[in-house]
Write a protein that holds these residues in place. Structure first.
Motif, PDB file in Angstrom:
ATOM      1  N   GLU A 239       0.837  -1.199   0.000  1.00 27.31           N
ATOM      2  CA  GLU A 239       0.000   0.000   0.000  1.00 27.31           C
ATOM      3  C   GLU A 239       0.872   1.249   0.000  1.00 27.31           C
ATOM      4  OE1 GLU A 239      -3.916  -0.461   2.482  1.00 27.31           O
ATOM      5  OE2 GLU A 239      -2.281  -1.373   3.617  1.00 27.31           O
ATOM      6  N   VAL A 240       0.393   2.279  -0.672  1.00 27.53           N
ATOM      7  CA  VAL A 240       1.066   3.564  -0.713  1.00 27.53           C
ATOM      8  C   VAL A 240       0.159   4.606  -0.081  1.00 27.53           C
ATOM      9  CG1 VAL A 240       1.848   5.424  -2.253  1.00 27.53           C
ATOM     10  CG2 VAL A 240       2.519   3.057  -2.713  1.00 27.53           C
ATOM     11  N   LEU A 241       0.762   5.492   0.709  1.00 25.86           N
ATOM     12  CA  LEU A 241       0.051   6.590   1.352  1.00 25.86           C
ATOM     13  C   LEU A 241       0.598   7.906   0.809  1.00 25.86           C
ATOM     14  CD1 LEU A 241      -1.983   7.380   3.694  1.00 25.86           C
ATOM     15  CD2 LEU A 241       0.061   7.602   5.144  1.00 25.86           C
ATOM     16  N   VAL A 242      -0.290   8.756   0.281  1.00 26.93           N
ATOM     17  CA  VAL A 242       0.073  10.078  -0.241  1.00 26.93           C
ATOM     18  C   VAL A 242      -0.670  11.121   0.580  1.00 26.93           C
ATOM     19  CG1 VAL A 242       0.057  11.598  -2.246  1.00 26.93           C
ATOM     20  CG2 VAL A 242       0.400   9.135  -2.567  1.00 26.93           C
ATOM     21  N   CYS A 243       0.056  12.082   1.154  1.00 26.66           N
ATOM     22  CA  CYS A 243      -0.561  13.050   2.063  1.00 26.66           C
ATOM     23  C   CYS A 243      -0.212  14.486   1.672  1.00 26.66           C
ATOM     24  CB  CYS A 243      -0.103  12.814   3.499  1.00 26.66           C
ATOM     25  SG  CYS A 243      -0.766  11.308   4.238  1.00 26.66           S
ATOM     26  N   GLY A 244      -1.186  15.368   1.855  1.00 26.33           N
ATOM     27  CA  GLY A 244      -0.964  16.794   1.676  1.00 26.33           C
ATOM     28  C   GLY A 244      -0.813  17.191   0.219  1.00 26.33           C
ATOM     29  N   GLY A 245      -0.348  18.408   0.020  1.00 24.13           N
ATOM     30  CA  GLY A 245      -0.221  18.983  -1.306  1.00 24.13           C
ATOM     31  C   GLY A 245      -0.931  20.326  -1.352  1.00 24.13           C
ATOM     32  N   ALA A 246      -1.178  20.802  -2.565  1.00 23.54           N
ATOM     33  CA  ALA A 246      -1.823  22.108  -2.733  1.00 23.54           C
ATOM     34  C   ALA A 246      -2.860  22.029  -3.847  1.00 23.54           C
ATOM     35  CB  ALA A 246      -0.783  23.179  -3.053  1.00 23.54           C
ATOM     36  N   PRO A 247      -3.990  22.727  -3.697  1.00 29.03           N
ATOM     37  CA  PRO A 247      -5.034  22.684  -4.732  1.00 29.03           C
ATOM     38  C   PRO A 247      -4.545  23.234  -6.065  1.00 29.03           C
ATOM     39  CG  PRO A 247      -5.883  23.594  -2.672  1.00 29.03           C
ATOM     40  CD  PRO A 247      -4.398  23.507  -2.521  1.00 29.03           C
ATOM     41  N   LYS A 248      -5.262  22.875  -7.107  1.00 28.64           N
ATOM     42  CA  LYS A 248      -4.958  23.402  -8.438  1.00 28.64           C
ATOM     43  C   LYS A 248      -4.909  24.930  -8.399  1.00 28.64           C
ATOM     44  CE  LYS A 248      -7.423  19.647 -10.797  1.00 28.64           C
ATOM     45  NZ  LYS A 248      -8.609  19.313 -11.645  1.00 28.64           N
ATOM     46  N   GLY A 249      -3.942  25.475  -9.089  1.00 27.22           N
ATOM     47  CA  GLY A 249      -3.827  26.929  -9.176  1.00 27.22           C
ATOM     48  C   GLY A 249      -3.073  27.572  -8.033  1.00 27.22           C
ATOM     49  N   SER A 250      -2.655  26.798  -7.015  1.00 24.71           N
ATOM     50  CA  SER A 250      -2.011  27.387  -5.835  1.00 24.71           C
ATOM     51  C   SER A 250      -0.681  28.044  -6.161  1.00 24.71           C
ATOM     52  CB  SER A 250      -1.806  26.320  -4.762  1.00 24.71           C
ATOM     53  OG  SER A 250      -3.036  25.844  -4.272  1.00 24.71           O
ATOM     54  N   PHE A 251       0.079  27.445  -7.072  1.00 21.87           N
ATOM     55  CA  PHE A 251       1.392  27.992  -7.413  1.00 21.87           C
ATOM     56  C   PHE A 251       1.246  29.358  -8.074  1.00 21.87           C
ATOM     57  CE2 PHE A 251       5.044  28.364 -10.365  1.00 21.87           C
ATOM     58  CZ  PHE A 251       6.078  28.293  -9.435  1.00 21.87           C
ATOM     59  N   THR A 252       0.343  29.468  -9.030  1.00 20.17           N
ATOM     60  CA  THR A 252       0.099  30.752  -9.691  1.00 20.17           C
ATOM     61  C   THR A 252      -0.413  31.780  -8.696  1.00 20.17           C
ATOM     62  OG1 THR A 252      -0.368  29.630 -11.775  1.00 20.17           O
ATOM     63  CG2 THR A 252      -1.161  31.885 -11.543  1.00 20.17           C
ATOM     64  N   SER A 253      -1.343  31.366  -7.833  1.00 23.10           N
ATOM     65  CA  SER A 253      -1.893  32.286  -6.831  1.00 23.10           C
ATOM     66  C   SER A 253      -0.808  32.787  -5.884  1.00 23.10           C
ATOM     67  CB  SER A 253      -3.002  31.593  -6.038  1.00 23.10           C
ATOM     68  OG  SER A 253      -4.110  31.304  -6.844  1.00 23.10           O
ATOM     69  N   ALA A 254       0.061  31.883  -5.429  1.00 29.03           N
ATOM     70  CA  ALA A 254       1.115  32.283  -4.500  1.00 29.03           C
ATOM     71  C   ALA A 254       2.079  33.266  -5.149  1.00 29.03           C
ATOM     72  CB  ALA A 254       1.856  31.044  -4.004  1.00 29.03           C
ATOM     73  N   ASN A 255       2.389  33.073  -6.419  1.00 29.09           N
ATOM     74  CA  ASN A 255       3.259  34.021  -7.111  1.00 29.09           C
ATOM     75  C   ASN A 255       2.609  35.384  -7.270  1.00 29.09           C
ATOM     76  OD1 ASN A 255       5.975  32.974  -8.274  1.00 29.09           O
ATOM     77  ND2 ASN A 255       4.587  31.225  -8.490  1.00 29.09           N
ATOM     78  N   ASN A 256       1.289  35.433  -7.181  1.00 25.48           N
ATOM     79  CA  ASN A 256       0.558  36.704  -7.240  1.00 25.48           C
ATOM     80  C   ASN A 256       0.201  37.239  -5.856  1.00 25.48           C
ATOM     81  OD1 ASN A 256       0.552  36.849 -10.078  1.00 25.48           O
ATOM     82  ND2 ASN A 256      -1.231  35.491 -10.200  1.00 25.48           N
ATOM     83  N   GLY A 257       0.766  36.626  -4.814  1.00 27.95           N
ATOM     84  CA  GLY A 257       0.579  37.129  -3.465  1.00 27.95           C
ATOM     85  C   GLY A 257      -0.628  36.599  -2.732  1.00 27.95           C
ATOM     86  N   LYS A 258      -1.336  35.625  -3.305  1.00 30.16           N
ATOM     87  CA  LYS A 258      -2.490  35.027  -2.636  1.00 30.16           C
ATOM     88  C   LYS A 258      -2.142  33.586  -2.284  1.00 30.16           C
ATOM     89  CE  LYS A 258      -7.385  33.858  -3.164  1.00 30.16           C
ATOM     90  NZ  LYS A 258      -8.570  33.877  -4.065  1.00 30.16           N
ATOM     91  N   PHE A 259      -2.203  33.262  -1.005  1.00 32.62           N
ATOM     92  CA  PHE A 259      -1.727  31.968  -0.529  1.00 32.62           C
ATOM     93  C   PHE A 259      -2.926  31.081  -0.171  1.00 32.62           C
ATOM     94  CE2 PHE A 259       1.449  35.183   0.182  1.00 32.62           C
ATOM     95  CZ  PHE A 259       2.551  34.622  -0.441  1.00 32.62           C
ATOM     96  N   VAL A 260      -3.166  30.104  -1.024  1.00 32.28           N
ATOM     97  CA  VAL A 260      -4.313  29.214  -0.899  1.00 32.28           C
ATOM     98  C   VAL A 260      -4.018  28.159   0.158  1.00 32.28           C
ATOM     99  CG1 VAL A 260      -5.777  27.578  -2.156  1.00 32.28           C
ATOM    100  CG2 VAL A 260      -4.898  29.628  -3.307  1.00 32.28           C
ATOM    101  N   GLY A 261      -5.044  27.784   0.913  1.00 29.62           N
ATOM    102  CA  GLY A 261      -4.884  26.750   1.925  1.00 29.62           C
ATOM    103  C   GLY A 261      -4.453  25.417   1.323  1.00 29.62           C
ATOM    104  N   ALA A 262      -3.542  24.742   1.983  1.00 32.82           N
ATOM    105  CA  ALA A 262      -3.022  23.454   1.516  1.00 32.82           C
ATOM    106  C   ALA A 262      -4.089  22.364   1.667  1.00 32.82           C
ATOM    107  CB  ALA A 262      -1.768  23.087   2.299  1.00 32.82           C
TER     108      ALA A 262
END
Length: 479
Positions: A239-262
């Protein structure tokens, strides 16, 4: 920052080479003369060290080319093979063979990779070679060491299919060797089972529910859980467990100063199942840029990271200070257990590694371009901490398994029932001395051997190694 425990009970630590000089000199007047370095052509400082856990001391090592965002894995003989990186290091391989007499250092092999590899993933194979998967702009894989006249780079269309234009979200793919000899490869939000010998996809797994990316820069983390049915005669289960990450568009938003919840979810999938499906679980808190460490008792430590933003320079916000233990054998909805918190943000470029005695060494954090110790939201942090899981509680000493063979080359003084002992050490940058060991301890005591002993009533204990002489003096009156 990269860390790897070696088979001599020491930890090799290394970082990029083109941020200018470090605060640790190379021994015997040695200098690195590299015309291709982007910052300092002649550099007499170390960008890698060997850390001796038992003595809490360091030995400078000489890594020649840039290992920034490189990848690697341990070889069958215990050597560490590191490949790729940035600029002059992008097609190089490096080998560190552990030793006990302080004679070993990095060996460099120039231009041995078929393609440049930056943000790739390595995995050891049954034949002793490593497979190197992906990387920035590389929708291919290759092997190292090479077989004479045979090994090139081979197309892996799955990596092109999981590439989000201008964002990527498929770097540092999660790669695990399945029990059937094929590779489980996860990138972005999906996975395949890949026959690397034939170059064929054996199985395509479902997209993880929600469809949000889990790979760099929307960096989640993953671990292969302990195998099941190893001795029961039934089919072995992986079994593999994958945890966390960031929603779609988070990288672009962060570069524009808006930090989306993980993302606050984990996906668990039985990769050996004929009809595999993701089972989703919810963590106590959202986390991006986290690290996952498989512990000796089969549980998983989830540690470090942020609750907003993504990986990248100054793109994360709200550090997650509380680690979590995931207990895979517990009933669903009762598998996560929050632990004692650290006071140190561990953001971009932080890491954690299991030590032989069962503790977890935690270090790093540099979300800034170049070393910035003041005047930024999250300063560069070069301290080290140790997290002690609850199985190291002194009350469990009589029932705790011990390693009897091979003999450990390190001895640790654990003090009495209520105290944890550590020694002061040199720090990477003395302008960044931290005092978090004053934060939550019930008592502090010192003796003439320069030990500091800190008492904490909790079962899970954080403590900081960095304790130079002037701090000892201010706390314990030692000179």
């Amino acid at each position: 920052m990269h860390m790897q425990l070696l088979n001599n009970d020491r930890v090799v630590i290394f970082d990029l080479t083109d941020f200018g000089p470090s605060n640790i000199s190379l021994p015997n007047g040695k200098c690195r003369n590299n015309p291709r370095d982007l910052t300092l052509k002649i550099d007499c400082t170390a960008h890698s060290i060997e850390y001796d856990v038992a003595s809490n001391s360091i030995r400078p090592l000489n890594v020649f080319t840039n290992v920034w965002c490189s990848s690697g894995a341990a070889m069958p003989d215990g050597s560490l093979m590191q490949t790729g990186g940035f600029n002059d290091g992008e097609r190089n391989a490096r080998l560190l063979r552990p030793c006990r007499d302080h004679s070993c250092d990095w060996q460099e092999f120039n231009t041995v990779l078929t393609q440049s590899r930056w943000y790739s993933t390595n995995h050891i194979l049954p034949d002793g070679r490593q497979i190197i998967v992906g990387g920035r702009g590389r929708f291919t894989y290759e092997f190292y060491p090479k077989r004479t006249g045979a090994d090139g780079a081979y197309d892996l269309p799955f990596l092109a299919q999981t590439n989000d234009p201008r964002i990527e979200n498929n770097l540092y793919p999660f790669v695990f060797l399945n029990v059937d000899g094929n590779l489980f490869i996860f990138a972005n939000n999906r996975a395949i089972l890949f026959d690397y010998v034939k170059g064929a996809v054996v199985k395509t797994y479902p997209i993880i529910p929600g469809g949000d990316p889990r790979s760099y820069p929307s960096s989640g983390s993953a671990v292969l859980l302990p195998l099941r049915n190893l001795h029961g005669g039934a089919k072995i289960t992986a079994e593999v467990l994958v945890c966390g990450g960031a929603p779609k568009g988070s990288f672009t938003s962060a570069n524009n100063g808006k930090f989306v919840g993980a993302l606050n979810t984990c996906g668990r999938i039985q990769i050996t199942d004929p009809n595999p499906q993701w089972v989703m679980e919810t963590m106590p808190s959202a986390r991006v840029m986290g690290d996952m460490v498989l512990l000796p008792n089969g549980n998983v430590l989830i540690i470090n990271g942020a609750s907003e933003g993504t990986a990248g320079w100054d793109l994360g916000r709200n550090p997650v200070l509380t680690p979590v233990i995931y207990k895979p054998n517990n009933p669903i909805r009762s598998r996560f257990e929050a632990q004692s918190s650290s006071s140190i943000p561990r953001m971009y470029h932080s890491t954690a590694v299991l030590l032989r005695d069962g503790r977890v060494l935690v270090s790093g954090s540099n979300p800034n371009a170049y070393y910035n110790f003041t005047g930024v939201l999250f300063p560069t942090d070069l301290t080290m901490e140790v997290f002690s899981p609850d199985y190291l509680d002194s009350r469990l000493a009589r029932v705790r398994p011990t390693i009897v063979s091979p003999a450990s080359h390190s001895q640790f003084d654990n003090g009495d029932d209520s105290f944890t002992t550590f020694y002061y050490t040199l720090v990477f940058n003395e302008s960044k001395i931290i005092g978090s060991y004053k934060r939550k301890w019930d008592s502090c005591r010192c003796d003439t051997t320069r030990k500091i002993q800190l008492s904490d009533q909790g079962h899970d204990t954080w403590f900081t190694y960095s304790c130079p002489t002037r701090i000892l003096s201010s706390i314990c009156g030692l000179s």
